[in-house]
Enzyme design. Structure first.
Site, PDB file in Angstrom:
ATOM      1  N   SER A 208       0.814  -1.093   0.006  1.00 13.74           N
ATOM      2  CA  SER A 208       0.051  -0.035  -0.173  1.00 13.74           C
ATOM      3  C   SER A 208       0.940   1.211  -0.022  1.00 13.74           C
ATOM      4  CB  SER A 208      -0.989   0.011   1.318  1.00 13.74           C
ATOM      5  OG  SER A 208      -1.908  -1.077   1.276  1.00 13.74           O
ATOM      6  N   LYS A 209       0.341   2.357  -0.652  1.00 17.55           N
ATOM      7  CA  LYS A 209       0.899   3.450  -0.274  1.00 17.55           C
ATOM      8  C   LYS A 209       1.457   3.854   0.947  1.00 17.55           C
ATOM      9  CE  LYS A 209      -1.993   5.562  -4.213  1.00 17.55           C
ATOM     10  NZ  LYS A 209      -2.784   6.998  -4.036  1.00 17.55           N
TER      11      LYS A 209
END
Length: 268
Positions: A112-113
């Site tokens: 994920s970011k």
């Protein structure tokens, strides 16, 4: 630790090893960043040649940007500045490791970011100035968030349903030798009752609703953070759900829109 009742969920005996045998109760060290400080002296690095080189300057630049975006939890920022994200992505992607973007990690999954990870960890810790207790993570992936959780919680149980990613996370985390992280291979939909109750549960995959098993395994006073479907009228869209288990019952808050891989049952 040894599993008492072998089944589809398997613990890895002997991993992780103790970080400091001189002090078995020692917890992982926090980086030398003063509260409120989000930058470190600029240092030379070249991630293109692989891990092992100094990525401190780029990590602290990432932390500074996260602070500018509104993250105020110093413990989360310190953890983000301490854990080397480039160690958890493929060599061809290391130059993108500290950008605020999700990256493929194989088997159709992503890391994920940083901004999303930071946000979810901040929500999980909200109202807890110290370390959280025992936490369950659904979806180990490459192991990056488990490493961050190790800095913020007393104990972490992290479940992954895909054998290839479970093994990758084990390899990625080995160099950190985190005594408080337990990697589990198994279906995360039923949670992990043997470790319950949990002070926190965090999920890296989104389903139609939060599984009841997770709610049952959450301690009273605990918090769950997970992506869920935005509803029948918003096909393919997800929102971040924060669920608190209080003595009076369950309280839910719907946060911003997010995009995670689908929550699935079974192992593969």
């Amino acid at each position: 630790m040894t599993q008492r009742n072998p089944g589809s969920v398997k613990l890895r005996p002997g991993f992780p090893a103790r970080l400091d045998t001189r002090n078995p109760s020692a917890t992982p060290a926090w980086p030398a960043i003063a509260p409120g400080q989000t930058t470190a002296p600029r240092q030379t690095m070249n991630l293109a040649h692989g891990v092992g080189l100094d990525s401190s300057a780029v990590r602290q630049s990432m932390v500074s940007k996260l602070a500018q975006q509104g993250m105020t939890d110093a413990a989360v920022l310190q953890a983000m500045g301490s854990i080397e994200r480039h160690r958890f992505v493929d060599t061809a992607l290391v130059n993108q490791a500290y950008e605020d973007t999700s990256l493929p990690i194989g088997l159709g999954q992503t890391i994920s970011k940083p901004g999303v990870v930071c946000r979810m960890l901040g929500l999980l810790r909200q109202g807890h100035p110290g370390r959280l207790g025992r936490v369950l993570e659904i979806g180990t992936g490459c192991g990056y968030q488990a490493a961050l959780l190790s800095q913020l919680c007393s104990e972490v149980y992290s479940m992954e349903r895909l054998r290839g990613l479970h093994d990758k996370a084990r390899d990625n985390l080995r160099h950190l030798r985190l005594v408080n992280v337990h990697l589990l291979f198994g279906d995360g939909m039923p949670g992990y009752a043997k470790g319950a109750p949990y002070a926190g549960i965090i999920a890296a995959a989104g389903g139609e609703a939060v599984p009841q098993a997770w709610i049952d395994q959450l301690a009273v006073g605990g918090r769950l953070v997970a992506p869920v479907s935005a509803g029948a009228t918003s096909v393919g869209k997800q929102v971040l759900m924060v669920l608190d288990k209080t003595p009076q019952g369950i309280q839910q808050k719907v946060m911003e829109g997010v995009f995670f891989v689908p929550l699935k049952s079974g192992i593969a």
